[in-house]
Design a protein around this motif. Structure first.
Motif, PDB file in Angstrom:
ATOM      1  N   THR A 180       0.810  -1.214   0.000  1.00  0.00           N
ATOM      2  CA  THR A 180       0.000   0.000   0.000  1.00  0.00           C
ATOM      3  C   THR A 180       0.843   1.263   0.000  1.00  0.00           C
ATOM      4  O   THR A 180       0.544   2.223  -0.718  1.00  0.00           O
ATOM      5  CB  THR A 180      -0.935   0.016   1.228  1.00  0.00           C
ATOM      6  N   PHE A 181       1.929   1.279   0.774  1.00  0.00           N
ATOM      7  CA  PHE A 181       2.640   2.527   1.008  1.00  0.00           C
ATOM      8  C   PHE A 181       3.947   2.704   0.241  1.00  0.00           C
ATOM      9  O   PHE A 181       4.462   3.822   0.187  1.00  0.00           O
ATOM     10  CB  PHE A 181       2.924   2.675   2.505  1.00  0.00           C
ATOM     11  N   ASP A 182       4.507   1.649  -0.343  1.00  0.00           N
ATOM     12  CA  ASP A 182       5.787   1.803  -1.040  1.00  0.00           C
ATOM     13  C   ASP A 182       5.669   2.682  -2.280  1.00  0.00           C
ATOM     14  O   ASP A 182       6.606   3.387  -2.647  1.00  0.00           O
ATOM     15  CB  ASP A 182       6.354   0.431  -1.431  1.00  0.00           C
ATOM     16  N   THR A 183       4.517   2.642  -2.936  1.00  0.00           N
ATOM     17  CA  THR A 183       4.300   3.440  -4.148  1.00  0.00           C
ATOM     18  C   THR A 183       3.199   4.459  -3.893  1.00  0.00           C
ATOM     19  O   THR A 183       2.103   4.102  -3.468  1.00  0.00           O
ATOM     20  CB  THR A 183       3.901   2.544  -5.334  1.00  0.00           C
ATOM     21  N   ALA A 184       3.509   5.725  -4.153  1.00  0.00           N
ATOM     22  CA  ALA A 184       2.510   6.777  -3.959  1.00  0.00           C
ATOM     23  C   ALA A 184       1.343   6.552  -4.908  1.00  0.00           C
ATOM     24  O   ALA A 184       1.515   6.141  -6.054  1.00  0.00           O
ATOM     25  CB  ALA A 184       3.140   8.145  -4.209  1.00  0.00           C
ATOM     26  N   ASN A 185       0.122   6.815  -4.428  1.00  0.00           N
ATOM     27  CA  ASN A 185      -1.049   6.652  -5.273  1.00  0.00           C
ATOM     28  C   ASN A 185      -1.888   7.926  -5.257  1.00  0.00           C
ATOM     29  O   ASN A 185      -1.526   8.926  -4.624  1.00  0.00           O
ATOM     30  CB  ASN A 185      -1.885   5.444  -4.822  1.00  0.00           C
ATOM     31  N   ALA A 186      -2.990   7.876  -5.935  1.00  0.00           N
ATOM     32  CA  ALA A 186      -3.822   9.065  -6.087  1.00  0.00           C
ATOM     33  C   ALA A 186      -4.339   9.579  -4.748  1.00  0.00           C
ATOM     34  O   ALA A 186      -4.694  10.756  -4.624  1.00  0.00           O
ATOM     35  CB  ALA A 186      -5.000   8.753  -7.018  1.00  0.00           C
ATOM     36  N   LYS A 187      -4.419   8.724  -3.764  1.00  0.00           N
ATOM     37  CA  LYS A 187      -4.947   9.145  -2.472  1.00  0.00           C
ATOM     38  C   LYS A 187      -3.863   9.764  -1.582  1.00  0.00           C
ATOM     39  O   LYS A 187      -4.143  10.174  -0.467  1.00  0.00           O
ATOM     40  CB  LYS A 187      -5.554   7.936  -1.756  1.00  0.00           C
ATOM     41  N   GLY A 188      -2.651   9.815  -2.089  1.00  0.00           N
ATOM     42  CA  GLY A 188      -1.579  10.417  -1.312  1.00  0.00           C
ATOM     43  C   GLY A 188      -0.965   9.511  -0.274  1.00  0.00           C
ATOM     44  O   GLY A 188      -0.145   9.933   0.528  1.00  0.00           O
TER      45      GLY A 188
END
Length: 299
Positions: free
Chosen positions: A217-225
């Motif tokens: 979930t957290f290793d790659t930044a996503n649209a939700k920040g």
């Protein structure tokens, strides 16, 4: 600290009771510092050992004041075992204040009709510098007692270890001087040891399935920040972020550091609370389509 905030070769995090150091490779490192005020405290481990001398009428008590770490005290236990020393009382912790005042070690309540001690040796003193900087050799002193009769087989007395205008600890000695050597108790086996170092199967670990889901979930930044920097912030590990940037999985390193900081409690509640808070923040700040769900971390 001498480690620059933007260092990418190591990461140092100091808590109130411990220091955590993450490194790219093994080596020899030192943590060096000095107290800011005289309210600083150095934790000492106090212990008393005893043994008969070559003359069956003489008995020696040796008092040690060492750093309150398993390694430091185990060195004393090893040395005393080789010379036939007996651990006469459970070691105790003394808080030695950074007030520049000395440490006094005295022997009290010796049965005067059964034992004698050399005059002017009942109280021994160590300067503040000797104790505060005793990193190489443990601070120790000895009291030489002589029994008046060979029929005397019991010794009882008190050892007082106190800092001038500071704290004091009393060690109560009850020893049968004629009996065979008692088993010394290794420091790392004591129940009241305040410094823990868990390894192997007993070490506290985040369950693998939860760790993998957090990293994904957290290793790659996503649209939700959601990214590892937010995870570090919520876990109060926001210093020196460049160190995590160069890691293959920044989240995995952050979680390893979090594990090390929570070895004593082994409690996942604070991690669950941080993840829940992150989820609430993004539920409020970002629109969510019906078919788009937040990652659910259930402990």
């Amino acid at each position: 600290m001498s480690v620059d905030d933007d260092s990418t070769s190591c990461y140092c995090l100091m808590d109130s009771h411990s220091c955590h150091l993450l490194l790219d490779q093994p080596g020899c490192y030192a943590l060096v510092g000095e107290p800011v005020t005289d309210a600083a405290i150095k934790r000492l481990r106090i212990a008393v050992f005893g043994s008969m001398e070559a003359s069956s009428m003489d008995y020696n008590l040796r008092v040690y004041c060492v750093d309150d770490t398993p390694h430091a005290f185990q060195g004393v236990v090893t040395a005393e075992t080789s010379r036939g020393g007996q651990l006469l009382e459970e070691p105790k912790t003394l808080f030695f204040k950074g007030n520049c005042l000395s440490l006094q070690v005295s022997i009290q309540d010796i049965p005067q009709f059964l034992w004698s001690i050399k005059p002017f040796t009942t109280c021994q003193e160590f300067s503040f510098t000797q104790v505060w900087y005793s990193n190489q050799q443990p601070v120790h002193c000895a009291f030489s007692l002589q029994r008046h009769s060979a029929s005397t087989t019991q010794l009882s007395c008190k050892i007082s270890v106190r800092q001038v205008k500071g704290h004091e600890q009393l060690l109560q000695v009850y020893s049968s001087v004629g009996e065979s050597e008692k088993e010394t108790v290794p420091f790392f086996m004591q129940a009241d040891c305040t410094v823990t170092s868990q390894t192997g199967a007993k070490a506290f670990k985040i369950p693998l399935s939860i760790r993998q889901r957090i990293c994904t979930t957290f290793d790659t930044a996503n649209a939700k920040g959601k990214d590892w920097q937010l995870l570090a912030q919520k876990l109060h590990i926001q210093r020196n972020l460049p160190y995590f940037t160069k890691q293959t999985s920044p989240s995995a390193v952050i979680l390893s550091l979090w594990e090390a900081r929570h070895q004593d409690s082994g409690d996942l509640d604070s991690l669950a609370s941080a993840l829940e808070e992150i989820g609430k923040i993004h539920c409020k700040s970002l629109p969510q389509s019906p078919d788009e769900k937040e990652t659910d971390f259930t402990f």
